[in-house]
Design an enzyme around this catalytic site. Sequence first.
Site, short mmCIF file in Angstrom:
data_model
loop_
_atom_site.label_atom_id
_atom_site.label_comp_id
_atom_site.label_asym_id
_atom_site.label_seq_id
_atom_site.Cartn_x
_atom_site.Cartn_y
_atom_site.Cartn_z
N GLY A 176 0.83 -1.20 0.00
CA GLY A 176 0.00 0.00 0.00
C GLY A 176 0.86 1.25 0.00
O GLY A 176 1.97 1.26 -0.53
N GLY A 177 0.33 2.28 0.65
CA GLY A 177 1.06 3.55 0.69
C GLY A 177 2.41 3.44 1.36
O GLY A 177 3.28 4.31 1.16
N GLY A 200 22.18 12.39 -30.38
CA GLY A 200 21.75 12.97 -29.11
C GLY A 200 22.38 12.26 -27.93
O GLY A 200 22.65 12.88 -26.89
N ALA A 201 22.65 10.97 -28.10
CA ALA A 201 23.23 10.21 -26.98
C ALA A 201 24.67 10.68 -26.70
O ALA A 201 25.12 10.65 -25.57
CB ALA A 201 23.19 8.72 -27.29
C1 HXC Z 1 -3.00 -4.01 12.09
C2 HXC Z 1 -1.85 -5.85 11.36
C3 HXC Z 1 -1.66 -5.27 10.12
C4 HXC Z 1 -2.19 -3.97 9.90
C5 HXC Z 1 -0.73 -7.21 10.09
N1 HXC Z 1 -1.26 -7.05 11.30
N2 HXC Z 1 -0.96 -6.12 9.34
N3 HXC Z 1 -2.52 -5.24 12.34
N4 HXC Z 1 -2.83 -3.40 10.93
N5 HXC Z 1 -2.03 -3.35 8.77
C6 HXC Z 1 -1.22 -8.01 12.39
C7 HXC Z 1 -1.99 -9.26 12.10
O1 HXC Z 1 -3.36 -9.07 12.38
C8 HXC Z 1 -1.35 -10.23 13.05
O2 HXC Z 1 -1.85 -9.95 14.33
C9 HXC Z 1 0.10 -9.79 13.05
O3 HXC Z 1 0.12 -8.45 12.56
C10 HXC Z 1 0.95 -10.62 12.14
O4 HXC Z 1 0.31 -10.71 10.90
P1 HXC Z 1 0.09 -12.10 10.14
O5 HXC Z 1 -0.97 -11.87 9.15
O6 HXC Z 1 -0.08 -13.19 11.13
O7 HXC Z 1 1.49 -12.28 9.44
P2 HXC Z 1 1.79 -12.84 8.00
O8 HXC Z 1 1.07 -14.10 7.76
O9 HXC Z 1 3.28 -12.84 7.88
O10 HXC Z 1 1.22 -11.75 6.98
C11 HXC Z 1 1.71 -10.46 6.97
C12 HXC Z 1 0.84 -9.55 6.07
C13 HXC Z 1 -0.64 -9.65 6.48
C14 HXC Z 1 1.04 -9.98 4.62
C15 HXC Z 1 1.40 -8.14 6.22
O11 HXC Z 1 -0.71 -9.49 7.90
C16 HXC Z 1 -1.49 -8.65 5.83
O12 HXC Z 1 -1.88 -8.78 4.67
N6 HXC Z 1 -1.85 -7.57 6.57
C17 HXC Z 1 -2.70 -6.54 6.08
C18 HXC Z 1 -1.94 -5.68 5.13
C19 HXC Z 1 -2.72 -4.48 4.70
O13 HXC Z 1 -3.71 -4.58 4.01
N7 HXC Z 1 -2.29 -3.31 5.18
C20 HXC Z 1 -2.83 -2.11 4.85
C21 HXC Z 1 -2.11 -1.68 3.59
S1 HXC Z 1 -2.73 -0.19 3.00
P3 HXC Z 1 -1.97 -11.02 15.49
O14 HXC Z 1 -3.11 -10.53 16.31
O15 HXC Z 1 -2.21 -12.34 14.86
O16 HXC Z 1 -0.66 -10.92 16.19
C22 HXC Z 1 -1.77 0.92 3.67
C23 HXC Z 1 -2.22 2.26 3.38
C24 HXC Z 1 -1.15 3.22 3.68
O17 HXC Z 1 -0.82 0.66 4.30
C25 HXC Z 1 -1.52 4.50 3.03
C26 HXC Z 1 -0.48 5.53 3.26
C27 HXC Z 1 -0.69 6.67 2.36
#
Ligand code: HXC
Length: 522
Positions: free
Chosen positions: A171-172, A406-407
């Site tokens: 994501g971001g 040009g290069a």
């Molecule tokens: C809160 C999160 C989290 C998140 C992971 N966790 N991502 N908690 N916010 N974004 C937590 C999980 O719930 C889990 O909690 C622990 O971290 C470990 O994650 P797992 O899923 O067990 O690990 P893994 O299997 O290695 O997978 C990792 C992962 C997956 C691929 C990152 O967790 C995932 O897809 N997370 C969501 C990613 C996502 O969509 N993020 C938002 C992106 S958008 P527990 O309770 O089990 O310990 C974004 C916008 C930013 O970031 C914009 C900025 C401009």
Amino acid sequence: MTLRPEITKLRELREKALLGGGKEAIDAQHSKGKLTARERIELLADPNSIVEFDMFVQHRATEFGMDKRVALGDGVVTVFCRVGGRPVVTIAQDFTFLGGSLGELHAAKIVKAIQYALSTGVPIVFLNDSGGARIQEGVDALKGYGDIFYWNVQASGVVPQIAVIAGPCAGGAVYSPALMDFIIMVRKTSFMFITGPRVVKAAVGEEVDEFQLGGAEVHAYRSGMAHLIAEDDKDAISLIKKLLTYLPSNNMEDPPRVDTGDDPERRDYELDNLVPEDPNKPYDMYEVINRVVDLGTFFEIHRFWARNAIVGFARLNGYVVGIVANQPAYLAGVLDIDASDKIARFVRFCDAFNIPIITFVDVPGYLPGTKQEHGGIIRHGAKVLYAYSEAVVPKLTVIVRKAYGGAYIAMGSKHLGGDFVVAWPTAEIAVMGPEGAAEIIWRKELEKAKTPEERDELLKKFTKEYRDRIANPYVAAARGYIDAVIEPNETRPTLIKMLNYLLSKREVRVRVPPRKHGNMPV
Ligand code: HXC
């Protein structure tokens, strides 16, 4: 002596903070082949050099049970430390707590670290390992990302910024690394993308996994996002250490000079016969680079992306220089969209951080065709012109063989402010290749040939004539566009002597009205 209870409490709190998200989560991290945030910092930092700050920061979210899920440090470790004796600010996300996800206070710690780096003039190393915006914290997490991007931009060109992707980065979240100077990705354990496989499938119907979408290989070979690729966390830390040795701490300093023990007067006679007699035959530009710079000091950046161009750091008589070159052994060294981006970005980095640029030229031109034209080769190619013209660091250029059209102008020519441009006797400087030129100039004469053999003979003769009259280094040297024609074996001592003179270079500029910044065709 008994310990005061306050000290006992502090020790307990510290112990707790060191555990991050807990023992189980640490084991899970190890089982994925990853080190924890603190283990990574320990590997990077010189012994006894770490000062951690904000160890007791905690989030203040309460929604979705967050009041019960708190860890000291809030999922990120921020420190001052020394690497090879020089100070560095290091930020390491701790995946063991809530997946290293970024909330309000987690972000505030990162911003404070960047501000420390800016106020003290030291490089930033950011070890990313995070699930992205902390979902439970909503807009506060987004605000946190915005703040980090803002401060990454403030730090850009002031202190070097190195990002390591050592886990998820989605994501971001990808935009903080993208705003930094270098990205190192760890093979097998890291990925980076704007939208993950599930959304990709729903939105465009493509089925890919995380690594096919944004793994280290994809970004090192195809997108160019990854400047360096590491085998594992340990290797990534070694790469950071090595990279830092070529960089100044900030834009007011020069990179550290080290005595490499290589003789500045060393001449390499192998170079004299390196360029093949047949101008259409390739040879390996790495040979030229490695034989000219201090032995064993060439450190390539973006090795696997746009391989028709080569960029990297090296040392000349111990001084750090940025190397830019065409690679005739890959796509004939042509400048295409990716090679242009690669060169322009590297030149701008070198200029921002006082690193002289040495350019080795063997370029047949910009790549023709609809794919390139429609992809915007004009805009991308213009970046090379812009970057060289804008750069005020010493610019030394060696025309090895082809420098067409040009290069020729783009690749560090005199016309874009090259300080010292030399050519080997094998140089061909012209609007286009001699054969193509002969086909146009002597078209009528060639049409008169009665047999294909006769035409071939004539073409050979005219090509030679064009080469003798135009496509050689002496015409440009006669105008002063080339400062010297040198024997290939003299390249190293010549560059070293001239670099020494140019180290005191002060830019003599045409007076231009003050401006905020130019409008580079990005
Ligand atoms: C809160 C999160 C989290 C998140 C992971 N966790 N991502 N908690 N916010 N974004 C937590 C999980 O719930 C889990 O909690 C622990 O971290 C470990 O994650 P797992 O899923 O067990 O690990 P893994 O299997 O290695 O997978 C990792 C992962 C997956 C691929 C990152 O967790 C995932 O897809 N997370 C969501 C990613 C996502 O969509 N993020 C938002 C992106 S958008 P527990 O309770 O089990 O310990 C974004 C916008 C930013 O970031 C914009 C900025 C401009």
